[in-house]
Design a protein around this motif. Structure first.
Motif, PDB file in Angstrom:
ATOM      1  N   GLY A 179       0.805  -1.215   0.000  1.00  0.00           N
ATOM      2  CA  GLY A 179       0.000   0.000   0.000  1.00  0.00           C
ATOM      3  C   GLY A 179       0.838   1.265   0.000  1.00  0.00           C
ATOM      4  O   GLY A 179       0.594   2.192  -0.787  1.00  0.00           O
ATOM      5  N   VAL A 180       1.840   1.305   0.863  1.00  0.00           N
ATOM      6  CA  VAL A 180       2.668   2.514   0.975  1.00  0.00           C
ATOM      7  C   VAL A 180       3.526   2.709  -0.269  1.00  0.00           C
ATOM      8  O   VAL A 180       3.591   3.813  -0.830  1.00  0.00           O
ATOM      9  CB  VAL A 180       3.543   2.463   2.250  1.00  0.00           C
ATOM     10  N   SER A 181       4.194   1.651  -0.729  1.00  0.00           N
ATOM     11  CA  SER A 181       5.052   1.812  -1.905  1.00  0.00           C
ATOM     12  C   SER A 181       4.227   2.129  -3.154  1.00  0.00           C
ATOM     13  O   SER A 181       4.653   2.926  -3.998  1.00  0.00           O
ATOM     14  CB  SER A 181       5.914   0.568  -2.124  1.00  0.00           C
ATOM     15  N   GLY A 182       3.046   1.545  -3.271  1.00  0.00           N
ATOM     16  CA  GLY A 182       2.177   1.867  -4.402  1.00  0.00           C
ATOM     17  C   GLY A 182       1.695   3.302  -4.371  1.00  0.00           C
ATOM     18  O   GLY A 182       1.639   3.975  -5.405  1.00  0.00           O
ATOM     19  N   THR A 183       1.366   3.781  -3.189  1.00  0.00           N
ATOM     20  CA  THR A 183       0.917   5.168  -3.054  1.00  0.00           C
ATOM     21  C   THR A 183       2.032   6.147  -3.380  1.00  0.00           C
ATOM     22  O   THR A 183       1.826   7.138  -4.086  1.00  0.00           O
ATOM     23  CB  THR A 183       0.388   5.425  -1.637  1.00  0.00           C
ATOM     24  N   VAL A 184       3.242   5.874  -2.881  1.00  0.00           N
ATOM     25  CA  VAL A 184       4.378   6.756  -3.164  1.00  0.00           C
ATOM     26  C   VAL A 184       4.699   6.737  -4.654  1.00  0.00           C
ATOM     27  O   VAL A 184       4.970   7.787  -5.247  1.00  0.00           O
ATOM     28  CB  VAL A 184       5.603   6.344  -2.311  1.00  0.00           C
ATOM     29  N   LYS A 185       4.649   5.567  -5.272  1.00  0.00           N
ATOM     30  CA  LYS A 185       4.894   5.474  -6.716  1.00  0.00           C
ATOM     31  C   LYS A 185       3.842   6.253  -7.503  1.00  0.00           C
ATOM     32  O   LYS A 185       4.166   6.946  -8.474  1.00  0.00           O
ATOM     33  CB  LYS A 185       4.905   4.016  -7.146  1.00  0.00           C
ATOM     34  N   TYR A 186       2.596   6.175  -7.089  1.00  0.00           N
ATOM     35  CA  TYR A 186       1.526   6.919  -7.748  1.00  0.00           C
ATOM     36  C   TYR A 186       1.772   8.433  -7.645  1.00  0.00           C
ATOM     37  O   TYR A 186       1.620   9.169  -8.621  1.00  0.00           O
ATOM     38  CB  TYR A 186       0.184   6.552  -7.120  1.00  0.00           C
ATOM     39  N   ILE A 187       2.160   8.884  -6.465  1.00  0.00           N
ATOM     40  CA  ILE A 187       2.438  10.316  -6.273  1.00  0.00           C
ATOM     41  C   ILE A 187       3.625  10.749  -7.128  1.00  0.00           C
ATOM     42  O   ILE A 187       3.607  11.828  -7.735  1.00  0.00           O
ATOM     43  CB  ILE A 187       2.676  10.611  -4.779  1.00  0.00           C
ATOM     44  N   GLU A 188       4.661   9.909  -7.183  1.00  0.00           N
ATOM     45  CA  GLU A 188       5.822  10.251  -8.006  1.00  0.00           C
ATOM     46  C   GLU A 188       5.456  10.317  -9.486  1.00  0.00           C
ATOM     47  O   GLU A 188       6.003  11.149 -10.224  1.00  0.00           O
ATOM     48  CB  GLU A 188       6.936   9.232  -7.777  1.00  0.00           C
ATOM     49  N   GLU A 189       4.570   9.461  -9.932  1.00  0.00           N
ATOM     50  CA  GLU A 189       4.121   9.533 -11.321  1.00  0.00           C
ATOM     51  C   GLU A 189       3.349  10.821 -11.586  1.00  0.00           C
ATOM     52  O   GLU A 189       3.473  11.405 -12.667  1.00  0.00           O
ATOM     53  CB  GLU A 189       3.244   8.326 -11.663  1.00  0.00           C
ATOM     54  N   LYS A 190       2.573  11.279 -10.631  1.00  0.00           N
ATOM     55  CA  LYS A 190       1.840  12.532 -10.811  1.00  0.00           C
ATOM     56  C   LYS A 190       2.771  13.728 -10.865  1.00  0.00           C
ATOM     57  O   LYS A 190       2.464  14.736 -11.491  1.00  0.00           O
ATOM     58  CB  LYS A 190       0.821  12.717  -9.673  1.00  0.00           C
ATOM     59  N   PHE A 191       3.945  13.620 -10.205  1.00  0.00           N
ATOM     60  CA  PHE A 191       4.944  14.687 -10.255  1.00  0.00           C
ATOM     61  C   PHE A 191       5.909  14.523 -11.424  1.00  0.00           C
ATOM     62  O   PHE A 191       6.903  15.244 -11.518  1.00  0.00           O
ATOM     63  CB  PHE A 191       5.737  14.756  -8.943  1.00  0.00           C
ATOM     64  N   HIS A 192       5.630  13.539 -12.308  1.00  0.00           N
ATOM     65  CA  HIS A 192       6.445  13.259 -13.491  1.00  0.00           C
ATOM     66  C   HIS A 192       7.882  12.911 -13.121  1.00  0.00           C
ATOM     67  O   HIS A 192       8.823  13.316 -13.803  1.00  0.00           O
ATOM     68  CB  HIS A 192       6.415  14.432 -14.473  1.00  0.00           C
ATOM     69  N   LEU A 193       8.064  12.172 -12.039  1.00  0.00           N
ATOM     70  CA  LEU A 193       9.388  11.700 -11.683  1.00  0.00           C
ATOM     71  C   LEU A 193       9.670  10.326 -12.271  1.00  0.00           C
ATOM     72  O   LEU A 193      10.808   9.887 -12.315  1.00  0.00           O
ATOM     73  CB  LEU A 193       9.537  11.650 -10.158  1.00  0.00           C
ATOM     74  N   LEU A 194       8.633   9.634 -12.695  1.00  0.00           N
ATOM     75  CA  LEU A 194       8.804   8.295 -13.287  1.00  0.00           C
ATOM     76  C   LEU A 194       8.343   8.317 -14.733  1.00  0.00           C
ATOM     77  O   LEU A 194       7.503   9.010 -15.138  1.00  0.00           O
ATOM     78  CB  LEU A 194       8.006   7.249 -12.511  1.00  0.00           C
TER      79      LEU A 194
END
Length: 80
Positions: free
Chosen positions: A65-80
């Motif tokens: 849950g935590v790693s998926g949420t952080v990955k989702y946020i990073e995608e919204k910030f265009h880091l991935l």
């Protein structure tokens, strides 16, 4: 009289905003955040009297849950 700009500024596409090093660090941050969440979930569930198997299951679910949420946020910030 035209209201458009003669030469609109060009912005790079979101895929080129992050370099390879930034992408690797973003993934590492997601993994480390998930690990911290799993450790906290394990410690809290054991403190509250859960069995080791339940605590490990809770830690695994928290990691996902935590790693998926952080990955989702990073995608919204265009880091991935």
């Amino acid at each position: 009289m035209s209201l458009t700009t003669p030469n609109p500024p060009t912005t790079p596409p979101p895929a080129t905003l992050a370099s390879q090093a930034v992408k690797v660090m973003a993934i590492l941050i997601a993994i480390l955040s998930g690990t911290l969440g799993a450790l906290l979930a394990f410690m809290i569930t054991r403190h509250l009297g859960a069995t080791p198997l339940v605590a490990i299951g809770s830690a695994g679910a928290s990691f996902l849950g935590v790693s998926g949420t952080v990955k989702y946020i990073e995608e919204k910030f265009h880091l991935l």
